[in-house]
Design a protein around this motif. Structure first.
Motif, PDB file in Angstrom:
ATOM      1  N   ARG A 137      13.623  18.456  17.594  1.00 16.53           N
ATOM      2  CA  ARG A 137      13.522  17.038  17.241  1.00 16.53           C
ATOM      3  C   ARG A 137      13.529  16.852  15.720  1.00 16.53           C
ATOM      4  NH1 ARG A 137       9.189  14.313  15.729  1.00 16.53           N
ATOM      5  NH2 ARG A 137       7.768  15.904  16.480  1.00 16.53           N
ATOM      6  N   LEU A 138      12.690  17.631  15.010  1.00 19.05           N
ATOM      7  CA  LEU A 138      12.600  17.489  13.558  1.00 19.05           C
ATOM      8  C   LEU A 138      13.857  17.985  12.850  1.00 19.05           C
ATOM      9  CD1 LEU A 138       8.881  18.543  13.053  1.00 19.05           C
ATOM     10  CD2 LEU A 138       9.851  16.254  12.806  1.00 19.05           C
ATOM     11  N   HIS A 143      18.455  17.026   9.447  1.00 20.67           N
ATOM     12  CA  HIS A 143      19.618  17.894   9.211  1.00 20.67           C
ATOM     13  C   HIS A 143      20.477  17.337   8.065  1.00 20.67           C
ATOM     14  CE1 HIS A 143      23.214  20.279   9.925  1.00 20.67           C
ATOM     15  NE2 HIS A 143      22.428  21.097  10.615  1.00 20.67           N
ATOM     16  N   PRO A 144      20.966  18.218   7.170  1.00 21.88           N
ATOM     17  CA  PRO A 144      21.795  17.751   6.039  1.00 21.88           C
ATOM     18  C   PRO A 144      23.074  17.043   6.467  1.00 21.88           C
ATOM     19  CG  PRO A 144      21.031  19.988   5.649  1.00 21.88           C
ATOM     20  CD  PRO A 144      20.633  19.631   7.043  1.00 21.88           C
ATOM     21  N   ASP A 145      23.614  17.347   7.642  1.00 28.84           N
ATOM     22  CA  ASP A 145      24.807  16.638   8.107  1.00 28.84           C
ATOM     23  C   ASP A 145      24.491  15.192   8.487  1.00 28.84           C
ATOM     24  OD1 ASP A 145      26.331  18.858   7.704  1.00 28.84           O
ATOM     25  OD2 ASP A 145      26.333  19.489   9.819  1.00 28.84           O
ATOM     26  N   LYS A 146      23.289  14.955   8.979  1.00 30.95           N
ATOM     27  CA  LYS A 146      22.894  13.605   9.362  1.00 30.95           C
ATOM     28  C   LYS A 146      22.468  12.796   8.139  1.00 30.95           C
ATOM     29  CE  LYS A 146      20.266  11.095  12.767  1.00 30.95           C
ATOM     30  NZ  LYS A 146      19.409  11.170  13.916  1.00 30.95           N
ATOM     31  N   ARG A 147      21.844  13.462   7.139  1.00 23.07           N
ATOM     32  CA  ARG A 147      21.413  12.816   5.900  1.00 23.07           C
ATOM     33  C   ARG A 147      22.015  13.577   4.718  1.00 23.07           C
ATOM     34  NH1 ARG A 147      15.057  11.420   6.543  1.00 23.07           N
ATOM     35  NH2 ARG A 147      15.187  10.256   8.464  1.00 23.07           N
ATOM     36  N   ASP A 150      20.294  13.025   1.002  1.00 27.26           N
ATOM     37  CA  ASP A 150      18.829  13.023   0.918  1.00 27.26           C
ATOM     38  C   ASP A 150      18.324  14.439   0.619  1.00 27.26           C
ATOM     39  OD1 ASP A 150      16.157  12.481   1.070  1.00 27.26           O
ATOM     40  OD2 ASP A 150      16.199  11.708   3.126  1.00 27.26           O
ATOM     41  N   ALA A 151      17.886  14.685  -0.633  1.00 29.44           N
ATOM     42  CA  ALA A 151      17.393  16.018  -1.033  1.00 29.44           C
ATOM     43  C   ALA A 151      16.061  16.340  -0.358  1.00 29.44           C
ATOM     44  CB  ALA A 151      17.241  16.090  -2.546  1.00 29.44           C
ATOM     45  N   GLU A 152      15.204  15.331  -0.161  1.00 27.46           N
ATOM     46  CA  GLU A 152      13.912  15.551   0.507  1.00 27.46           C
ATOM     47  C   GLU A 152      14.114  15.990   1.948  1.00 27.46           C
ATOM     48  OE1 GLU A 152      10.604  15.562  -0.299  1.00 27.46           O
ATOM     49  OE2 GLU A 152      11.403  15.626  -2.332  1.00 27.46           O
ATOM     50  N   ALA A 153      15.077  15.386   2.620  1.00 28.58           N
ATOM     51  CA  ALA A 153      15.366  15.762   4.014  1.00 28.58           C
ATOM     52  C   ALA A 153      15.869  17.200   4.068  1.00 28.58           C
ATOM     53  CB  ALA A 153      16.382  14.816   4.621  1.00 28.58           C
ATOM     54  N   ALA A 154      16.662  17.616   3.087  1.00 31.48           N
ATOM     55  CA  ALA A 154      17.145  19.002   3.057  1.00 31.48           C
ATOM     56  C   ALA A 154      15.988  19.967   2.875  1.00 31.48           C
ATOM     57  CB  ALA A 154      18.166  19.168   1.940  1.00 31.48           C
TER      58      ALA A 154
END
Length: 179
Positions: A137-138, A143-147, A150-154
């Motif tokens: 889920r997380l 995921h970098p492909d979805k965002r 967004d560096a924080e998401a990576a």
């Protein structure tokens, strides 16, 4: 050569005579804590690397040790190195971990496992199925492909991956039975 006298106490000290042991009072060191009348049987250093000692009763020694910082005066890197060296030296105790004597959430998880569970937003007693579901889920959310921008998401995605790897290796170790 034969003994001239025979002892009939068969090694039981209470059957032996009192002998030369006087009836003087024994010196007892009292606890160094102000107002305590218990015997001070537990030595504690007055300062790091000091030969001088306090002598506390068991109750006050526990209170003294509760505030003792073992890594005081060390840099963060030195503290981590010392902890790693001590964990390596105590590795014999880890041999019994794969038997799973106790259930999850009762002190059987390491600090790394607890951090990994926090990253995956799980409780300390989560089983591996819950770990896998939370990881999926997380990972999908961050995921970098979805965002892509967004560096924080990576960063979160990499932390989630590392947490899953830690918990997966622990689960594999628990599944492995020595043969």
């Amino acid at each position: 050569m034969a003994r001239t006298s025979r002892s009939y106490d068969w090694g039981f000290p209470r059957w032996r005579p009192y002998g030369e042991q006087g009836r003087e009072a024994a010196n007892v060191r009292l606890c160094d804590r102000q107002g305590c009348e218990e015997p001070g049987t537990c030595p504690a250093p007055k300062a790091p690397n000091s030969p001088e000692r306090w002598y506390f009763c068991e109750k006050h020694a526990a209170e003294y040790n509760r505030g003792w910082n073992y890594f005081e005066g060390l840099s963060e890197e030195e503290a981590k190195q010392r902890e790693a060296n001590e964990r390596r030296d105590a590795s014999g105790f880890a041999d019994s971990a794969h038997y799973g004597w106790a259930g999850p959430g009762d002190g059987t998880r390491s600090r790394d496992e607890m951090r990994a569970l926090d990253i995956l937003e799980l409780d300390s007693d989560a089983d591996f199925d819950a770990v896998r579901a939370s990881w999926r889920r997380l990972a999908k959310e961050n995921h970098p492909d979805k965002r892509p921008d967004d560096a924080e998401a990576a960063k979160r995605f990499h932390a989630i991956q590392a947490a899953y790897d830690v918990l997966k290796s622990v689960e594999e170790r628990r599944q492995w039975k020595p043969g």
